[in-house]
Design a protein around this motif. Structure first.
Motif, PDB file in Angstrom:
ATOM      1  N   TYR A  44       0.831  -1.198   0.000  1.00  0.00           N
ATOM      2  CA  TYR A  44       0.000   0.000   0.000  1.00  0.00           C
ATOM      3  C   TYR A  44       0.866   1.249   0.000  1.00  0.00           C
ATOM      4  CZ  TYR A  44      -3.305  -3.487   1.723  1.00  0.00           C
ATOM      5  OH  TYR A  44      -4.063  -4.618   1.871  1.00  0.00           O
ATOM      6  N   ALA A  45       0.342   2.289  -0.649  1.00  0.00           N
ATOM      7  CA  ALA A  45       0.974   3.603  -0.605  1.00  0.00           C
ATOM      8  C   ALA A  45      -0.127   4.655  -0.604  1.00  0.00           C
ATOM      9  CB  ALA A  45       1.901   3.815  -1.803  1.00  0.00           C
ATOM     10  N   ALA A  46       0.142   5.779   0.043  1.00  0.00           N
ATOM     11  CA  ALA A  46      -0.850   6.862   0.082  1.00  0.00           C
ATOM     12  C   ALA A  46      -0.135   8.189   0.228  1.00  0.00           C
ATOM     13  CB  ALA A  46      -1.841   6.672   1.230  1.00  0.00           C
ATOM     14  N   LEU A  47      -0.816   9.229  -0.248  1.00  0.00           N
ATOM     15  CA  LEU A  47      -0.282  10.583  -0.137  1.00  0.00           C
ATOM     16  C   LEU A  47      -1.440  11.510   0.202  1.00  0.00           C
ATOM     17  CD1 LEU A  47       2.153  12.274  -2.697  1.00  0.00           C
ATOM     18  CD2 LEU A  47       0.511  13.548  -1.334  1.00  0.00           C
ATOM     19  N   GLY A  48      -1.300  12.255   1.291  1.00  0.00           N
ATOM     20  CA  GLY A  48      -2.335  13.195   1.692  1.00  0.00           C
ATOM     21  C   GLY A  48      -1.831  14.623   1.621  1.00  0.00           C
ATOM     22  N   TRP A  69     -12.088   1.282  -1.406  1.00  0.00           N
ATOM     23  CA  TRP A  69     -12.034   2.706  -1.111  1.00  0.00           C
ATOM     24  C   TRP A  69     -13.414   3.245  -0.765  1.00  0.00           C
ATOM     25  CZ3 TRP A  69      -8.694   6.008   0.478  1.00  0.00           C
ATOM     26  CH2 TRP A  69      -8.905   7.380   0.335  1.00  0.00           C
ATOM     27  N   LYS A  70     -14.433   2.812  -1.522  1.00  0.00           N
ATOM     28  CA  LYS A  70     -15.802   3.244  -1.244  1.00  0.00           C
ATOM     29  C   LYS A  70     -16.241   2.773   0.147  1.00  0.00           C
ATOM     30  CE  LYS A  70     -17.414   3.260  -6.056  1.00  0.00           C
ATOM     31  NZ  LYS A  70     -18.310   2.601  -7.038  1.00  0.00           N
ATOM     32  N   ALA A  71     -15.859   1.534   0.502  1.00  0.00           N
ATOM     33  CA  ALA A  71     -16.281   0.979   1.791  1.00  0.00           C
ATOM     34  C   ALA A  71     -15.589   1.661   2.968  1.00  0.00           C
ATOM     35  CB  ALA A  71     -16.002  -0.528   1.823  1.00  0.00           C
ATOM     36  N   ALA A 109     -13.507  -1.201   7.218  1.00  0.00           N
ATOM     37  CA  ALA A 109     -13.145  -1.745   5.898  1.00  0.00           C
ATOM     38  C   ALA A 109     -11.697  -1.448   5.514  1.00  0.00           C
ATOM     39  CB  ALA A 109     -14.090  -1.177   4.831  1.00  0.00           C
ATOM     40  N   HIS A 110     -10.976  -0.724   6.365  1.00  0.00           N
ATOM     41  CA  HIS A 110      -9.597  -0.326   6.063  1.00  0.00           C
ATOM     42  C   HIS A 110      -8.689  -1.552   6.055  1.00  0.00           C
ATOM     43  CE1 HIS A 110      -5.777   1.855   6.319  1.00  0.00           C
ATOM     44  NE2 HIS A 110      -6.445   2.966   6.057  1.00  0.00           N
ATOM     45  N   PRO A 111      -7.746  -1.669   5.098  1.00  0.00           N
ATOM     46  CA  PRO A 111      -6.812  -2.807   5.118  1.00  0.00           C
ATOM     47  C   PRO A 111      -5.936  -2.763   6.369  1.00  0.00           C
ATOM     48  CG  PRO A 111      -6.124  -1.176   3.496  1.00  0.00           C
ATOM     49  CD  PRO A 111      -7.491  -0.778   3.949  1.00  0.00           C
ATOM     50  N   ASP A 112      -5.465  -3.910   6.787  1.00  0.00           N
ATOM     51  CA  ASP A 112      -4.654  -4.024   8.001  1.00  0.00           C
ATOM     52  C   ASP A 112      -3.211  -3.659   7.670  1.00  0.00           C
ATOM     53  OD1 ASP A 112      -4.529  -4.502  10.695  1.00  0.00           O
ATOM     54  OD2 ASP A 112      -3.975  -6.610  10.459  1.00  0.00           O
TER      55      ASP A 112
END
Length: 381
Positions: A44-48, A69-71, A109-112
């Motif tokens: 996983y990767a994310a940028l805020g 993402w919707k969940a 619903a967020h991945p662990d």
């Protein structure tokens, strides 16, 4: 970097080139997170990008499906580890993010996420984003982090170039907005100069005709003919101005690209998630493309300003020789049977007029608490 310096350098170079290739902010953000996840081999990767209200103006993820993402629900707030990166402007490398005292949990619903590597993106002294990776794809001995010091240094290099790419993209968008504003101002002045003079002349001529009706009908008739001629000229001026006011992006980029760009801007500007999908749409007659764009803008305005929606989804797909636009939101909805009140408030009358004026149709499906779907179909050329 495990495949040797040459392949590692090539991968870094490829990632940096990909970042610099895009001019739209949303595209730059997506490229940064995808490049970081691939380069450091993470799940996983994310940028805020933070806003000024304790949330995120933009939040882009890679490794999470659209359904996931919707969940997950609304964008995260600035809390926990993310807040620490933004506030303290330092990197974070953790063996298990869940055990950190700053961890505050995540939606069901967020991945662990377990092992974690994150760092701020800085433009000088300003922190303009937080970039993080999670769940390195490698064996991890008990209690150790899969991300290494080398990974942290490599992500630091990416973050520095990400700051440059993001700043350039913002400058590009601002310059484009200024150009649009200047063009609108120019057209407004031209419209005022051209049409207001015609209307002033029309008014004086009509007044003269009114004074002559009783004492000199033949001259009054001539004045009225002049009124008709001036009115026709004013109508031509207005028509020419309206043609010139057709969004320049439609002519330059086409309907699909124009919609995508505008929706990306709305997605950044609002807390609701706004998404767009286009499927094989051919170029349409100019009047139909403009009508579709205007209806999409009106429907999006309603969804984002009035419905309280958390997600607005826009699709444009080919149907026969024409196209179908669909704007669906998960907001409060309304009772379509209350046509007069809802139509005036939500601009449904103007949307129907635009659809019918372009030879198309407009349908509205909604119910209180069930969201709203607006669908417009145009026949094509």
């Amino acid at each position: 970097m495990s495949h040797g310096p040459r392949s590692g350098l090539a991968a870094v170079s490829s990632a940096l080139l990909a970042m610099s290739r895009h001019l739209e902010v949303r595209d730059v953000l997506k490229t940064i997170v995808a490049s970081a996840r691939e380069l450091l081999d993470a799940q996983y990767a994310a940028l805020g990008v933070p806003d000024d209200h304790g949330g995120f103006a933009q939040f882009v993820v890679d490794g999470v499906s659209e359904e996931q993402w919707k969940a997950i629900g609304p964008l995260p707030r600035q809390h926990g580890i993310l807040a620490a990166m933004l506030r303290e402007a330092r990197s974070e490398r953790l063996a298990d993010v869940r055990k950190d005292p700053r961890f505050e949990g995540w939606p069901k619903a967020h991945p662990d996420l377990v092992d974690f590597l994150g760092l701020p993106i800085r433009d000088g002294d300003e922190v303009i984003g937080a970039l993080f990776l999670a769940n390195k794809n490698c064996p991890k001995p008990e209690g150790s982090c899969g991300f290494t010091q080398d990974d942290e240094e490599l992500l630091g290099i990416l973050a520095q170039h990400a700051a440059i790419a993001l700043t350039n993209a913002r400058l590009y968008e601002r310059s484009r907005e200024l150009t649009i504003a200047e063009e609108r101002s120019r057209l407004a002045h031209e419209l005022h100069d051209a049409v207001s003079q015609k209307l002033f002349s029309l008014r004086l001529t009509a007044q003269a005709a009114a004074r002559l009706v009783d004492r000199d009908p033949s001259r009054a008739k001539g004045e009225l003919q002049q009124v008709a001629a001036l009115a026709a000229e004013a109508a031509d001026e207005l028509r020419a101005a309206v043609v010139e006011l057709r969004p320049a992006a439609l002519d330059e980029d086409g309907l699909v690209a124009t919609l995508r760009t505008q929706i990306q801007v709305l997605d950044r500007a609002h807390s609701a998630r706004v998404t767009f999908t286009g499927h094989g749409v051919r170029a349409l007659p100019a009047s139909q493309e403009e009508a579709v764009l205007r209806v999409a803008q009106e429907a999006l305005h309603n969804a984002l300003r009035h419905s309280g929606a958390g997600h607005v989804d826009v699709t444009l797909e080919r149907r026969g020789g024409g196209a179908v636009l669909r704007v669906a939101d998960d907001g409060s909805g309304f009772d379509p049977s209350a046509v007069r009140r809802a139509g005036r408030h939500l601009g449904l009358v103007s949307m129907r007029d635009r659809a019918s004026g372009a030879g198309g149709t407009l349908t509205v499906e909604s119910a209180p608490g069930k969201g709203t779907t607006i669908e417009m179909e145009v026949p094509g050329g």
